[in-house]
Design a protein around this motif. Sequence first.
Motif, PDB file in Angstrom:
ATOM      1  N   GLY A 106     -48.665  10.559 -56.530  1.00 50.64           N
ATOM      2  CA  GLY A 106     -48.725  10.744 -55.078  1.00 50.64           C
ATOM      3  C   GLY A 106     -49.647   9.726 -54.446  1.00 50.64           C
ATOM      4  N   GLY A 107     -50.794   9.524 -55.084  1.00 53.26           N
ATOM      5  CA  GLY A 107     -51.757   8.548 -54.588  1.00 53.26           C
ATOM      6  C   GLY A 107     -51.186   7.150 -54.579  1.00 53.26           C
ATOM      7  N   LEU A 108     -50.448   6.789 -55.616  1.00 53.12           N
ATOM      8  CA  LEU A 108     -49.873   5.443 -55.665  1.00 53.12           C
ATOM      9  C   LEU A 108     -48.816   5.263 -54.582  1.00 53.12           C
ATOM     10  N   VAL A 134     -58.822  -1.533 -55.062  1.00 54.41           N
ATOM     11  CA  VAL A 134     -59.623  -0.438 -55.607  1.00 54.41           C
ATOM     12  C   VAL A 134     -58.911   0.897 -55.400  1.00 54.41           C
ATOM     13  N   TYR A 135     -58.164   0.998 -54.291  1.00 54.09           N
ATOM     14  CA  TYR A 135     -57.451   2.249 -54.066  1.00 54.09           C
ATOM     15  C   TYR A 135     -56.382   2.447 -55.136  1.00 54.09           C
ATOM     16  N   MET A 136     -55.575   1.397 -55.391  1.00 56.92           N
ATOM     17  CA  MET A 136     -54.521   1.517 -56.394  1.00 56.92           C
ATOM     18  C   MET A 136     -55.138   1.754 -57.771  1.00 56.92           C
ATOM     19  N   ALA A 137     -56.200   0.986 -58.081  1.00 61.00           N
ATOM     20  CA  ALA A 137     -56.841   1.136 -59.388  1.00 61.00           C
ATOM     21  C   ALA A 137     -57.385   2.551 -59.565  1.00 61.00           C
ATOM     22  N   SER A 138     -57.945   3.117 -58.487  1.00 53.52           N
ATOM     23  CA  SER A 138     -58.484   4.474 -58.589  1.00 53.52           C
ATOM     24  C   SER A 138     -57.421   5.444 -59.077  1.00 53.52           C
ATOM     25  N   ASN A 139     -56.198   5.283 -58.539  1.00 55.86           N
ATOM     26  CA  ASN A 139     -55.153   6.226 -58.917  1.00 55.86           C
ATOM     27  C   ASN A 139     -54.692   6.024 -60.351  1.00 55.86           C
ATOM     28  N   VAL A 140     -54.686   4.758 -60.791  1.00 57.79           N
ATOM     29  CA  VAL A 140     -54.338   4.503 -62.193  1.00 57.79           C
ATOM     30  C   VAL A 140     -55.418   5.094 -63.100  1.00 57.79           C
ATOM     31  N   PHE A 141     -56.678   4.843 -62.708  1.00 56.79           N
ATOM     32  CA  PHE A 141     -57.782   5.392 -63.511  1.00 56.79           C
ATOM     33  C   PHE A 141     -57.746   6.912 -63.519  1.00 56.79           C
ATOM     34  N   ASN A 186     -52.996  14.038 -52.604  1.00 57.68           N
ATOM     35  CA  ASN A 186     -53.504  12.701 -52.905  1.00 57.68           C
ATOM     36  C   ASN A 186     -52.792  11.594 -52.128  1.00 57.68           C
ATOM     37  N   ALA A 187     -51.519  11.819 -51.794  1.00 57.67           N
ATOM     38  CA  ALA A 187     -50.826  10.837 -50.949  1.00 57.67           C
ATOM     39  C   ALA A 187     -51.486  10.793 -49.576  1.00 57.67           C
ATOM     40  N   THR A 188     -52.047  11.927 -49.155  1.00 57.55           N
ATOM     41  CA  THR A 188     -52.743  11.990 -47.877  1.00 57.55           C
ATOM     42  C   THR A 188     -53.883  10.977 -47.808  1.00 57.55           C
ATOM     43  N   VAL A 189     -54.560  10.788 -48.961  1.00 52.80           N
ATOM     44  CA  VAL A 189     -55.684   9.851 -48.982  1.00 52.80           C
ATOM     45  C   VAL A 189     -55.214   8.454 -48.564  1.00 52.80           C
ATOM     46  N   GLY A 190     -54.088   8.008 -49.150  1.00 55.95           N
ATOM     47  CA  GLY A 190     -53.552   6.698 -48.784  1.00 55.95           C
ATOM     48  C   GLY A 190     -53.195   6.647 -47.309  1.00 55.95           C
ATOM     49  N   GLY A 191     -52.553   7.731 -46.834  1.00 60.17           N
ATOM     50  CA  GLY A 191     -52.140   7.762 -45.434  1.00 60.17           C
ATOM     51  C   GLY A 191     -53.333   7.705 -44.489  1.00 60.17           C
ATOM     52  N   THR A 192     -54.371   8.427 -44.827  1.00 62.46           N
ATOM     53  CA  THR A 192     -55.517   8.528 -43.917  1.00 62.46           C
ATOM     54  C   THR A 192     -56.274   7.205 -43.824  1.00 62.46           C
ATOM     55  N   LEU A 193     -56.133   6.364 -44.865  1.00 67.04           N
ATOM     56  CA  LEU A 193     -56.799   5.062 -44.817  1.00 67.04           C
ATOM     57  C   LEU A 193     -56.070   4.077 -43.893  1.00 67.04           C
ATOM     58  N   VAL A 194     -54.814   4.375 -43.542  1.00 67.42           N
ATOM     59  CA  VAL A 194     -54.063   3.444 -42.683  1.00 67.42           C
ATOM     60  C   VAL A 194     -54.730   3.276 -41.314  1.00 67.42           C
ATOM     61  N   PRO A 195     -54.904   4.359 -40.520  1.00 68.94           N
ATOM     62  CA  PRO A 195     -55.592   4.159 -39.229  1.00 68.94           C
ATOM     63  C   PRO A 195     -57.059   3.787 -39.394  1.00 68.94           C
TER      64      PRO A 195
END
Lengths: 333, 503, 165
Positions: free
Chosen positions: B119-121, B361-368, B308-317
Amino acid sequence: MKFFRKIRTGLATVAIVTIGANAALADFPERTIEIIHPWGPGKAMAVSQLIAQAMGDELGVDMPVISTPGAAGTKAQITAMARPADGYTIFDGYVAPLVLQPVLGNADWNYSDFKPLQAAVSNAFSIGGRIGETRWSNFEEMMAYGQAHPGKLRYSSGSRNNLPHMVIAKALQSYNVVAQNIPYSQDGNAIKDLKSGVLDFAFVNVGNYIQDKSAFNILLVLSELDGAKASYDGAPNIIDLSVDLGLSGLAPMGWTWWIVNADTPDDVADKLRDAMAAAMARPDVRAAIEAVGFVPLDWNHSEYNDIVGPVAAQLGAMGNALKWEVEELGKLN
Amino acid sequence: MLLESLTAGFDLFFTPLAIGLTFIGILIGLLVGALPGLGPLMGIILLLPVAISLPPIAAMGFLIAIFVGGSCGGSISAILLRIPGTPLAAATLFDGYPMAQNGRASDAIGIAITSSAIGGLIGGIVLIIGSPILARFASGFAPPEYAMLAITGLFAIAIISGGSLFKGLTSGCLGLLLATIGTDEFSTGYRFTFDSYHMLNGFHIVAVVVGLFAVSEMALQIMGRDLLKIPDVKVARPGFRSIFLTLRHWKNLLRSSSIGVFFGALPGAGGVISSFTSYAIAKAWSKPEEKYGEGAEGGVVSVESANNATVGGTLVPTLALGIPGDASSAMLLGALLILGFIPGPILFEQQPEIVSGLFMVYMASNVFLLIAGLLVTPLFVYVLRIPKFYLIPIVLLLCSIGTFALQASVFDLMVMLGFGLVGILFRATNYPLSPIVIGLILGPVLENNLRRALLISQDGYWIFVERPVSAVLVTINIALVIGGIWYALQKMHIKRTGNDSGA
Amino acid sequence: MVINAKFLNWLVTAFFAVIIAIVFQQIATSMTEQGIASGGPYNNGAAYPRSISIAIMILVAGQIFVDQFIASNAQKESNLHTIRDLRRPAMLLIIFAVYLGLLKFLGYHLTTTPLIFIIMLICGARSIIKLLFVAILVAFSFAFIFEEFLSVVLPGGIFSFNIPW
């Protein structure tokens, strides 16, 4: 292994410190030295960090730069001078808190109340417009427009009543042009609004200029020094347009002179001075400072009064430009 | 363009420090998520002072990883203890706990972690594609637009975040008011400083937020009766098998992640709303034999991928406009400001390497998260056994050293304690705390751009409707107010009729 | 004695009333003296905080109206706490305040171990030796991490007690 050695020396020193032998000035510095910086993070702080890092290498301790913004830098200066006079706190003495704010009556100290280490850097600035402006193409045409439309021009000097504001107000006063200053806390936003046409002109420092040279039409370099003119690729300066600001040398630009509390012991101050001189002499440090648009300075502590004294005197003599601007704006509304 | 926006940050991210801290951030995130009462926001608040003395990408990697890990960690305690570590994981409980009771605790945690990471990715892909587009659109925004956007952000959070509309807005206004303390940028006068030089730049936001959230939370926790109890936790060892279990629900995964990103990008909605919404939709679309509520894998997948997808979305604005989507991203924004980066179109234009580093770092966080989550979960089971009487002093100490570290000021510690008391009062009276943070962050944006717009304008307030984007935002703000009032009236009406029928 | 929702609502209303009073008092005194309480957006620093305060006033009044006349009273009486329940948090906050007050004078190292130790006692833990060990370990490991890796100078107090790791 370094880690364990540190723990061991740590424990050993705990033992020593507990016995009560902590006044060994001969061993200065034995811990982190903090530099109190009067602005928020940005290019100026990055430059101070460069110098601090090099100085820390010389002294063998960490030298973090602590950002303490507020009240045109006076909060940081008060904070730094309230610390013990033991050489573990250095103030990044920018002209605004050190000289300008006392001149404007907002601080009760004098530049001579402190012990100087060495001059650090200076930063010249200019009045810039945008490329593609149709109403004027140079400073004198803009001034003619300003005379015809009193109070209609919008500009930014960054924050209100700072050194650029004072110098720009003085330049405008000499043309009898009244314009509205719009304060911006971040240079970037003022530059953006200049480019998009919301502002008519703005103060542009060398750092802003080299970041995007093609976006600016530098109208007036606010210094009579050739080095400053060269930084702006030969844009007209105050001599070319014979604008008399009553300012010379360092007076019309931003600069910082690192200082410590006047009660700091001389041997401690000398150690710091030697380290700072060595740091400022390093070619890599100078190159890094120049890369962000600042100019490294070489004056040592013995020249402090000769250099800073005239700046204080000249700024004191021209304080009325800001007052004039406020009065003229008041008449228009 | 897309490739460029990814590769520019390579050098900044591929340092041992940045990668190491991102990894540690995931572990800390999982930890604060799993420990009941903490959560991602608290993790970011407590470790922000640590982060800001680091190089920028390492610092942001650390904090973003805490956000990502914290948004997932709550599921561990929801599944094992039947206590959601964070409200985000409240809906994980519906199917996660029954799964654990059926002897499938390891699978449940494995699915939760895998769904979170995927979801994060997916959220990250939206972030990487969407935020530069939004930033480019916003590059012509001037003070009138920013003033209106700040109002939109504040209204949305106060109205949508649930609870009383009046209380949400009051908290938001308190944040705005606190932001005025210190030197006024325009008049250069001092406001509410009481002649103290400590106040010349107002209260430090971290001191305020640590007090409001962390100190008050500890005071609340110490009232509990289970301080000495060691929770009874079963050991769970999720394996890489969970990845296959999760991928079988790929439709659910995609749908729930999309819902999560959408709610994330809307200011104010956040993870709790998106996780409940996606759970409800997943349940409605499920086959009867999946038995949602009795241990369905799909239930865990929908909730965890959405939050967790919300985290990515919230970083957009947050990155593209500098307007945070929720309190956690407001703190990330605060950290970026303290580090010297101003989120918004200028950041995308002038420092693409920083933006790209943040994406990485965001993408790496989700892989980690996937790797660390599946490998070290057995360890977290032991962490959950730490009784609270150790936790409370450690958190308080972290509060005080962290706050002190900001500007080496004892005054900041007093501010923290004072706001701890305010936090307790607000919690006791159901005034939400998050709008205060949003108000603090948006306060200077709102006031300064409002006054700047009025100074730039040659004809007063008309500037807000003369510029097209600003005019649209004005309309949205009016709609939000009307909508909020209508919603509040509806709620009151329902309550009243409910009462009448009961009486 | 029981603390009820009514008392808490009264307390939070009083809190906002004090905040608003401070705003108006400061505008009338300090800001007026500085000459920033009137004029246009360039010179008037008081208009914005005044508007926000008025907004808070209206919102709090709205909330009181809702509480009094509209909201149901059914669930209001839940979640009550007696004074007894508040003993531990009150002790925690007092100890924490004392700690912060002493920090400047006695320094980090002399105050932090006792703080951790006492908080664990407040929580009800009683194995003294274990607690002491944990308190010392936590205090020193935090100091080490912050001073060594993050270059923070923790307060040394009047004895200038700093450990050069």
